[in-house]
Scaffold this motif. Structure first.
Motif, PDB file in Angstrom:
ATOM      1  N   TYR A  90       0.838  -1.201   0.000  1.00 25.95           N
ATOM      2  CA  TYR A  90       0.000   0.000   0.000  1.00 25.95           C
ATOM      3  C   TYR A  90       0.867   1.243   0.000  1.00 25.95           C
ATOM      4  O   TYR A  90       2.073   1.190   0.290  1.00 25.95           O
ATOM      5  CB  TYR A  90      -0.939   0.011   1.209  1.00 25.95           C
ATOM      6  N   ASP A  91       0.266   2.375  -0.311  1.00 31.37           N
ATOM      7  CA  ASP A  91       0.975   3.656  -0.303  1.00 31.37           C
ATOM      8  C   ASP A  91       0.928   4.332   1.066  1.00 31.37           C
ATOM      9  O   ASP A  91       1.884   4.982   1.477  1.00 31.37           O
ATOM     10  CB  ASP A  91       0.372   4.602  -1.342  1.00 31.37           C
ATOM     11  N   LYS A  92      -0.213   4.186   1.734  1.00 29.65           N
ATOM     12  CA  LYS A  92      -0.381   4.886   3.012  1.00 29.65           C
ATOM     13  C   LYS A  92      -1.380   4.141   3.885  1.00 29.65           C
ATOM     14  O   LYS A  92      -2.389   3.636   3.399  1.00 29.65           O
ATOM     15  CB  LYS A  92      -0.873   6.323   2.767  1.00 29.65           C
ATOM     16  N   LEU A  93      -1.082   4.090   5.177  1.00 28.86           N
ATOM     17  CA  LEU A  93      -2.002   3.516   6.153  1.00 28.86           C
ATOM     18  C   LEU A  93      -2.138   4.469   7.332  1.00 28.86           C
ATOM     19  O   LEU A  93      -1.141   4.965   7.868  1.00 28.86           O
ATOM     20  CB  LEU A  93      -1.497   2.155   6.646  1.00 28.86           C
ATOM     21  N   ILE A 128      -6.640   2.416   4.411  1.00 35.05           N
ATOM     22  CA  ILE A 128      -5.486   2.012   3.620  1.00 35.05           C
ATOM     23  C   ILE A 128      -5.648   2.522   2.192  1.00 35.05           C
ATOM     24  O   ILE A 128      -6.667   2.248   1.543  1.00 35.05           O
ATOM     25  CB  ILE A 128      -5.316   0.479   3.624  1.00 35.05           C
ATOM     26  N   ASP A 129      -4.650   3.267   1.703  1.00 40.46           N
ATOM     27  CA  ASP A 129      -4.643   3.768   0.332  1.00 40.46           C
ATOM     28  C   ASP A 129      -3.595   3.004  -0.466  1.00 40.46           C
ATOM     29  O   ASP A 129      -2.439   2.891  -0.031  1.00 40.46           O
ATOM     30  CB  ASP A 129      -4.314   5.260   0.289  1.00 40.46           C
ATOM     31  N   GLY A 130      -3.994   2.478  -1.616  1.00 41.67           N
ATOM     32  CA  GLY A 130      -3.063   1.726  -2.444  1.00 41.67           C
ATOM     33  C   GLY A 130      -3.135   2.133  -3.900  1.00 41.67           C
ATOM     34  O   GLY A 130      -4.105   2.747  -4.354  1.00 41.67           O
ATOM     35  N   TYR A 154      -6.859   2.463  -5.101  1.00 44.79           N
ATOM     36  CA  TYR A 154      -7.999   2.005  -4.315  1.00 44.79           C
ATOM     37  C   TYR A 154      -7.927   2.497  -2.872  1.00 44.79           C
ATOM     38  O   TYR A 154      -6.873   2.931  -2.382  1.00 44.79           O
ATOM     39  CB  TYR A 154      -8.065   0.471  -4.326  1.00 44.79           C
ATOM     40  N   ASP A 155      -9.074   2.418  -2.212  1.00 45.13           N
ATOM     41  CA  ASP A 155      -9.192   2.700  -0.779  1.00 45.13           C
ATOM     42  C   ASP A 155      -9.773   1.464  -0.104  1.00 45.13           C
ATOM     43  O   ASP A 155     -10.713   0.846  -0.625  1.00 45.13           O
ATOM     44  CB  ASP A 155     -10.121   3.884  -0.527  1.00 45.13           C
ATOM     45  N   PRO A 195     -14.702   1.045  -1.830  1.00 44.37           N
ATOM     46  CA  PRO A 195     -15.510   1.557  -2.954  1.00 44.37           C
ATOM     47  C   PRO A 195     -15.150   0.891  -4.280  1.00 44.37           C
ATOM     48  O   PRO A 195     -15.985   0.807  -5.185  1.00 44.37           O
ATOM     49  CB  PRO A 195     -15.168   3.054  -2.983  1.00 44.37           C
ATOM     50  N   GLN A 196     -13.904   0.394  -4.413  1.00 43.59           N
ATOM     51  CA  GLN A 196     -13.460  -0.251  -5.638  1.00 43.59           C
ATOM     52  C   GLN A 196     -13.651  -1.773  -5.605  1.00 43.59           C
ATOM     53  O   GLN A 196     -13.154  -2.480  -6.476  1.00 43.59           O
ATOM     54  CB  GLN A 196     -11.980   0.068  -5.910  1.00 43.59           C
TER      55      GLN A 196
END
Length: 226
Positions: A90-93, A128-130, A154-155, A195-196
Motif C-alpha cells: 500500500y501507499d499509506k495507512l 489504507i490507500d493503495g 484504491y481505498d 468503494p473499488q
C-alpha cells in the motif's frame, strides 16, 4: 516513522519520570500512564491511562491508539511472500482506536503492584490507500460474481472490534517507574470495505490490521505513577 515514535515515547517517559520524582510523597494512587512499546512493530502508538477507583482494588484502563505508515513496511512479514505482485503493498495507512479495560489487583496489600485480572474491549479503524495490483470483485456477463487482479488506485477501510481477558503482573522498579507483564486471550472481528470492491483481507495473523478470530495476547507496558 518508527524512529519518531520511539523518540516521542522516550521524551514522554523522561518528562513524566522527572515530575514524579519531584512529587514523590505518600498519597493514594490516582493515575498511572503507560507506554506499550510492541505496537511500534505494527506502525502503531498506544498510551494507556490507568485510573484508580478510590476505596477499591479496581482500575479503569483507557487506551488510545494511533497508526501511521507511508512506507508499507512489513516488519512481521505477515504476508510471507516475495512475489512481484504483493496484494498487501500500500501507499499509506492511517488508523485510530480506543480500548477500555477493567483491571483488578488480586492482593489487598498493594494498589499498584502484584498480580491482576483485567477484561474489556477495543475498537479500531484503519484507512489504507493503495495504487498497485490487488484482488477486486466483479460481476460477469452471466450474472455470477468473480474475482480478478487489477492494477488500480484504491481505498480499503477496516473496522475492528476486540474483546479480551488477561492476567498480568505489575512491579515497581523504583518510586517513579513501573513494569507490567501481561498475557491472555481475545476474540476479534473485522469488517473490510472498499468503494473499488477490493477483496484483499488483512487477516494474515494475530497482529494484522484486519484479523478475525481468536488471538493470544502478550506484552509489556512501561509507565509511571502520577
Amino acid at each position: 516513522m518508527k524512529n519518531k515514535y520511539i523518540l516521542v515515547l522516550v521524551f514522554i517517559f523522561i518528562s513524566f519520570t522527572g515530575y514524579a520524582q519531584e512529587e514523590a510523597v505518600e498519597k493514594s494512587p490516582g493515575l498511572m500512564v503507560f507506554g506499550v512499546p510492541q505496537y511500534i512493530l505494527t506502525n502503531g502508538l498506544r498510551i494507556d491511562f490507568d485510573l484508580h477507583k478510590k476505596g477499591t482494588q479496581n482500575w479503569i484502563v483507557l487506551s488510545p491508539y494511533y497508526y501511521s505508515d507511508n512506507s508499507s513496511a512489513d516488519l512481521l512479514n505477515l504476508g510471507g511472500s516475495d512475489e512481484y505482485f504483493d496484494v498487501y503493498n500500500y501507499d499509506k495507512l492511517t488508523g485510530a482506536g480506543l480500548g477500555i479495560l477493567k483491571k483488578t489487583f488480586l492482593s489487598k496489600k498493594s494498589l499498584t503492584e502484584g498480580f491482576y485480572l483485567a477484561y474489556g474491549g477495543s475498537y479500531k479503524y484503519f484507512d489504507i490507500d493503495g495504487n498497485s495490483y490487488t484482488w477486486i470483485e466483479f460481476t460477469g456477463t452471466d450474472g455470477l460474481v468473480y474475482q480478478k487482479m487489477a492494477d488500480l488506485k484504491y481505498d480499503l477501510y477496516i473496522h475492528s472490534i476486540n474483546a479480551n481477558a488477561i492476567i498480568g503482573y505489575q512491579l515497581e522498579a523504583n518510586p517513579s517507574l513501573f513494569f507490567d507483564f501481561f498475557c491472555g486471550f481475545g476474540l476479534r472481528y473485522s469488517i473490510h470495505s472498499s468503494p473499488q470492491n477490493v477483496t484483499t483481507k488483512y487477516n494474515r495473523g494475530y497482529y494484522d490490521y484486519g484479523y478475525t478470530g481468536t488471538q493470544f495476547i502478550a506484552g509489556l507496558r512501561v509507565g509511571i505513577l502520577l
